[in-house]
Design a protein around this motif. Structure first.
Motif, PDB file in Angstrom:
ATOM      1  N   LEU A   1       1.039   5.638  -2.748  1.00 44.76           N
ATOM      2  CA  LEU A   1       0.052   4.679  -2.223  1.00 44.76           C
ATOM      3  C   LEU A   1      -0.148   5.468  -0.365  1.00 44.76           C
ATOM      4  CD1 LEU A   1       1.827   1.708  -3.281  1.00 44.76           C
ATOM      5  CD2 LEU A   1       0.338   2.432  -4.818  1.00 44.76           C
ATOM      6  N   GLY A   2       0.465   6.390   0.137  1.00 42.82           N
ATOM      7  CA  GLY A   2      -0.436   7.025   0.947  1.00 42.82           C
ATOM      8  C   GLY A   2      -1.412   7.928   1.046  1.00 42.82           C
ATOM      9  N   ARG A   3      -1.330   8.064   0.444  1.00 41.33           N
ATOM     10  CA  ARG A   3      -2.581   9.444  -0.671  1.00 41.33           C
ATOM     11  C   ARG A   3      -3.935   8.431  -0.315  1.00 41.33           C
ATOM     12  NH1 ARG A   3      -1.176  13.786  -4.203  1.00 41.33           N
ATOM     13  NH2 ARG A   3       1.082  14.277  -3.271  1.00 41.33           N
ATOM     14  N   ARG A   4      -4.539   9.398   0.086  1.00 43.19           N
ATOM     15  CA  ARG A   4      -5.457   8.911   0.554  1.00 43.19           C
ATOM     16  C   ARG A   4      -6.529   8.445  -0.131  1.00 43.19           C
ATOM     17  NH1 ARG A   4      -7.982  11.471   5.957  1.00 43.19           N
ATOM     18  NH2 ARG A   4      -5.885  11.350   7.737  1.00 43.19           N
ATOM     19  N   ARG A   5      -6.966   8.514  -1.511  1.00 39.17           N
ATOM     20  CA  ARG A   5      -7.646   8.232  -2.498  1.00 39.17           C
ATOM     21  C   ARG A   5      -7.104   6.576  -2.352  1.00 39.17           C
ATOM     22  NH1 ARG A   5      -5.103   8.981  -8.458  1.00 39.17           N
ATOM     23  NH2 ARG A   5      -6.748   7.273  -8.673  1.00 39.17           N
ATOM     24  N   TYR A   6      -6.259   5.849  -2.190  1.00 36.43           N
ATOM     25  CA  TYR A   6      -6.645   4.743  -2.146  1.00 36.43           C
ATOM     26  C   TYR A   6      -6.121   4.042  -0.679  1.00 36.43           C
ATOM     27  CZ  TYR A   6      -3.015   5.672  -5.561  1.00 36.43           C
ATOM     28  OH  TYR A   6      -3.201   6.105  -7.321  1.00 36.43           O
ATOM     29  N   TRP A   7      -6.913   4.619   0.394  1.00 35.74           N
ATOM     30  CA  TRP A   7      -7.289   4.146   1.488  1.00 35.74           C
ATOM     31  C   TRP A   7      -8.579   3.629   1.820  1.00 35.74           C
ATOM     32  CZ3 TRP A   7      -6.673   7.514   6.569  1.00 35.74           C
ATOM     33  CH2 TRP A   7      -4.987   7.796   6.518  1.00 35.74           C
ATOM     34  N   PRO A   8      -9.871   3.185   1.398  1.00 42.30           N
ATOM     35  CA  PRO A   8     -10.601   2.176   1.126  1.00 42.30           C
ATOM     36  C   PRO A   8     -10.049   0.410   1.232  1.00 42.30           C
ATOM     37  CG  PRO A   8     -11.600   3.995  -0.149  1.00 42.30           C
ATOM     38  CD  PRO A   8      -9.682   4.813  -0.016  1.00 42.30           C
ATOM     39  N   ILE A   9      -9.013   0.892   0.009  1.00 40.51           N
ATOM     40  CA  ILE A   9      -8.751  -0.828  -0.165  1.00 40.51           C
ATOM     41  C   ILE A   9      -7.613  -1.364   1.047  1.00 40.51           C
ATOM     42  CG2 ILE A   9      -7.065  -1.749  -1.787  1.00 40.51           C
ATOM     43  CD1 ILE A   9      -7.280   0.396  -3.835  1.00 40.51           C
ATOM     44  N   TYR A  10      -7.335  -0.455   1.542  1.00 38.14           N
ATOM     45  CA  TYR A  10      -6.474  -0.583   2.703  1.00 38.14           C
ATOM     46  C   TYR A  10      -7.113  -0.806   3.786  1.00 38.14           C
ATOM     47  CZ  TYR A  10      -2.867   1.867   0.174  1.00 38.14           C
ATOM     48  OH  TYR A  10      -1.696   2.593  -0.656  1.00 38.14           O
ATOM     49  N   GLU A  11      -8.492  -0.195   3.784  1.00 36.99           N
ATOM     50  CA  GLU A  11      -9.821  -0.582   5.138  1.00 36.99           C
ATOM     51  C   GLU A  11     -10.311  -1.855   4.487  1.00 36.99           C
ATOM     52  OE1 GLU A  11     -13.543   1.763   6.918  1.00 36.99           O
ATOM     53  OE2 GLU A  11     -12.886   1.983   4.575  1.00 36.99           O
ATOM     54  N   ARG A  12     -10.643  -2.465   3.568  1.00 32.69           N
ATOM     55  CA  ARG A  12     -10.778  -3.990   3.005  1.00 32.69           C
ATOM     56  C   ARG A  12      -9.808  -4.954   3.508  1.00 32.69           C
ATOM     57  NH1 ARG A  12     -14.623  -4.138   4.910  1.00 32.69           N
ATOM     58  NH2 ARG A  12     -14.868  -6.336   3.789  1.00 32.69           N
ATOM     59  N   ALA A  13      -8.695  -4.856   3.237  1.00 31.92           N
ATOM     60  CA  ALA A  13      -7.823  -5.437   3.225  1.00 31.92           C
ATOM     61  C   ALA A  13      -7.476  -5.908   4.690  1.00 31.92           C
ATOM     62  CB  ALA A  13      -6.150  -4.834   2.704  1.00 31.92           C
ATOM     63  N   GLU A  14      -7.702  -4.933   5.361  1.00 31.32           N
ATOM     64  CA  GLU A  14      -7.611  -4.292   6.868  1.00 31.32           C
ATOM     65  C   GLU A  14      -8.773  -5.639   7.643  1.00 31.32           C
ATOM     66  OE1 GLU A  14      -6.883  -2.307  11.003  1.00 31.32           O
ATOM     67  OE2 GLU A  14      -8.040  -1.371   9.659  1.00 31.32           O
TER      68      GLU A  14
ATOM     69  N   ILE B   1      10.118   1.550  -4.500  1.00 30.98           N
ATOM     70  CA  ILE B   1       9.070   0.916  -3.343  1.00 30.98           C
ATOM     71  C   ILE B   1       9.843   1.570  -2.131  1.00 30.98           C
ATOM     72  CG2 ILE B   1       9.848  -1.511  -1.586  1.00 30.98           C
ATOM     73  CD1 ILE B   1       8.281  -1.635  -4.354  1.00 30.98           C
ATOM     74  N   ALA B   2      11.412   1.967  -1.898  1.00 31.10           N
ATOM     75  CA  ALA B   2      11.663   3.027  -0.874  1.00 31.10           C
ATOM     76  C   ALA B   2      11.109   4.311  -0.566  1.00 31.10           C
ATOM     77  CB  ALA B   2      13.386   3.400  -1.279  1.00 31.10           C
ATOM     78  N   ALA B   3      10.300   4.318  -1.682  1.00 36.37           N
ATOM     79  CA  ALA B   3       9.589   5.574  -1.679  1.00 36.37           C
ATOM     80  C   ALA B   3       8.336   5.335  -1.163  1.00 36.37           C
ATOM     81  CB  ALA B   3       8.817   6.564  -3.113  1.00 36.37           C
ATOM     82  N   GLN B   4       7.883   4.672  -1.424  1.00 35.13           N
ATOM     83  CA  GLN B   4       6.335   3.929  -1.392  1.00 35.13           C
ATOM     84  C   GLN B   4       6.343   3.668   0.861  1.00 35.13           C
ATOM     85  OE1 GLN B   4       4.353   4.679  -2.820  1.00 35.13           O
ATOM     86  NE2 GLN B   4       3.694   4.805  -5.457  1.00 35.13           N
ATOM     87  N   LEU B   5       7.702   3.122   0.659  1.00 37.17           N
ATOM     88  CA  LEU B   5       7.855   3.175   2.195  1.00 37.17           C
ATOM     89  C   LEU B   5       7.467   4.359   2.767  1.00 37.17           C
ATOM     90  CD1 LEU B   5       7.838   1.336   4.860  1.00 37.17           C
ATOM     91  CD2 LEU B   5      10.533   1.498   4.367  1.00 37.17           C
TER      92      LEU B   5
END
Length: 370
Positions: free
Chosen positions: A186-199, A237-241
Motif C-alpha cells: 500500500l505504500g506504492r505511489r500508484r495508491y497515493w491519489p487515494i491518500y491525497e483525497r483522504a487528506e 498489517i505489520a507488512a503494510q505498516l
C-alpha cells in the motif's frame, strides 16, 4: 428536604451515567440477500452478478480459501431469529449488541461480496457504489448510531477517486476504506491519489484485515490450516505498516490519519523497533524519511483493539498498552464474528478511568470527528 425541580434539568444537575458509552470501531453488517442491492445496482451489473459472479485472484468462488470454525465466521448466537446471516438484521443487532452494551456509535465495516478484491474493476466499482448506498439506506438512516465508510477498491485508483468524490458530496461517511491484501504494497505511489483525497477531505483511511490480492497471505506461502491463515492477519498489517511508513506516505501526507482495523496491536513494538534499527543503518537509502519510523507511527497511525492480546500476566498487557500509547488505541468488538471482544471483559488488566474513556470513546471521537 430535597428541592423539587419543575423544569428541564441543566447538564450539571443530571445524574452521572452509570457506565461509559462506547464507540465500537468494527461492526460488521451483512446483506440479508444480494437482492438487497438491486435498488442500488444497475440492471447490467445485477445480471453480471447472477450470471458470472465474482472474479477474484484466488481459486475459490463465493467462499474464502479456508473453512471457518463457525459458518460465516460468526458467533453461534448471532444468527437472527427472523432468518438471514449474522449481522443482517438491524433490530436483532440493536437488541443483542448496540443497546445492552450501550454503544453510542458503531462504525460499519462491510466484508460482503469481496468488494475490495474484484478483478473486474468496473464490476467492483459498481458493487462498491451499491454497498456504499446500502450502508446509508439500510443502516445509518435507520439507526444514526451506525456510521458508514466509503469502500473503494484500491487497485482501480481512478474508479476509487470517483467514488470517494461521489460519497464526499453526500457527506455522511466518516472514513475511506481500502484492503491490506492489495495487488501491491500500500505504500506504492500508484495508491497515493487515494491518500491525497483522504487528506484533502480530512477523512481517515481505514484498513481492515482481509481481501485477496492474488498473493499468499503469509510471506512463507499458503498456509495449511485456518488457524495459520487467521494468524497471518497481523503479519499482513505489520507488512503494510512498514510499507506505508518507509515508502514515505506519512511524510508526503502529514495530515492523513490511518487506522488499522482488526489487526490487534501486540506486534507493534517489535515491528517498530526493527524499523527504527534498520532505518539507522540504511537511512541513506530512504532520504525522503526525515524522522525515525517510530515517530511517524506514533503520530499518524491508530490501531483498533480486536483481537486483543491476552497474555498470562496482566502486567504484560499493561506494558504493551503503555508502549503503543493509550491515545493510539480504539476499541473494536468485531461483532458478530466468533472472536468478538465483549467490552465488559476485553481488557484483562487495570485501566484508569481516564485511560478507559480514551480507549472506549474519546480517541475514536477525535479521529472520526464524532
Amino acid at each position: 428536604m430535597s428541592e423539587v425541580i419543575d423544569r428541564p434539568l441543566r447538564d450539571d444537575e443530571k445524574p452521572a451515567a452509570s457506565r461509559l458509552r462506547i464507540v465500537d470501531c468494527d461492526v460488521h453488517p451483512s446483506l440479508h440477500s444480494v437482492n438487497d442491492l438491486n435498488e442500488f445496482l444497475p440492471k447490467r451489473w445485477q445480471q453480471h452478478l447472477r450470471e458470472y459472479g465474482s472474479h477474484l485472484r484466488t481459486p475459490y468462488l463465493f467462499t474464502t480459501p479456508y473453512p471457518r470454525s463457525s459458518p460465516l465466521i460468526a458467533r453461534r448466537d448471532a444468527w437472527p431469529p427472523t432468518g438471514g446471516p449474522p449481522g443482517s438484521d438491524l433490530a436483532f443487532m440493536q437488541k443483542q449488541h448496540l443497546d445492552p452494551l450501550d454503544v453510542e456509535f458503531g462504525i460499519l465495516q462491510v466484508l460482503d461480496l469481496f468488494i475490495f478484491s474484484q478483478q473486474n474493476l468496473e464490476f467492483g466499482a459498481a458493487i462498491q457504489r451499491a454497498i456504499n448506498d446500502w450502508q446509508l439506506a439500510f443502516w445509518s438512516h435507520r439507526d444514526p448510531r451506525l456510521k458508514a465508510s466509503i469502500l473503494v477498491g484500491q487497485d482501480g485508483v481512478d474508479l476509487a477517486i470517483a467514488e470517494i468524490e461521489r460519497c464526499a458530496r453526500i457527506g455522511e461517511y466518516i472514513q475511506i476504506n481500502v484492503s491490506p491484501r492489495a495487488n501491491e504494497p500500500l505504500g506504492r505511489r500508484r495508491y497515493w491519489p487515494i491518500y491525497e483525497r483522504a487528506e484533502a477531505l480530512d477523512l481517515p483511511l481505514g484498513i481492515h484485515v482481509g481481501g485477496y490480492g492474488g498473493h499468499a497471505p503469509t510471506g512463507g506461502g499458503w498456509p495449511s490450516y485456518y488457524v495459520e491463515e487467521h494468524q497471518s492477519n497481523a503479519h499482513t498489517i505489520a507488512a503494510q505498516l512498514a510499507s506505508l511508513v518507509i515508502e514515505g506516505v506519512p511524510e508526503r501526507f502529514p495530515k492523513l490519519k490511518i487506522v488499522f482495523i482488526e489487526g490487534g496491536f501486540g506486534w507493534i513494538p517489535s515491528a517498530v523497533w526493527r524499523m527504527d534499527q534498520h532505518f539507522e543503518r540504511f537511512r541513506s537509502e530512504v532520504p525522503h524519511l526525515k524522522r525515525k519510523p517510530s515517530e511517524y507511527v506514533r503520530e499518524h497511525f491508530w490501531f483498533t483493539t480486536q483481537p486483543i492480546d491476552e497474555p498470562d500476566e496482566a502486567r504484560h498487557l499493561r506494558a504493551l498498552i503503555e508502549w503503543v500509547g493509550v491515545d493510539r488505541l480504539l476499541f473494536s468488538s468485531d461483532y458478530p464474528h466468533w472472536d468478538f471482544d465483549d467490552p465488559r471483559f476485553a481488557f484483562k488488566t487495570p485501566l484508569t478511568e481516564v485511560e478507559r474513556k480514551k480507549i472506549f470513546s474519546t480517541n475514536a471521537r477525535a479521529v472520526y470527528k464524532l
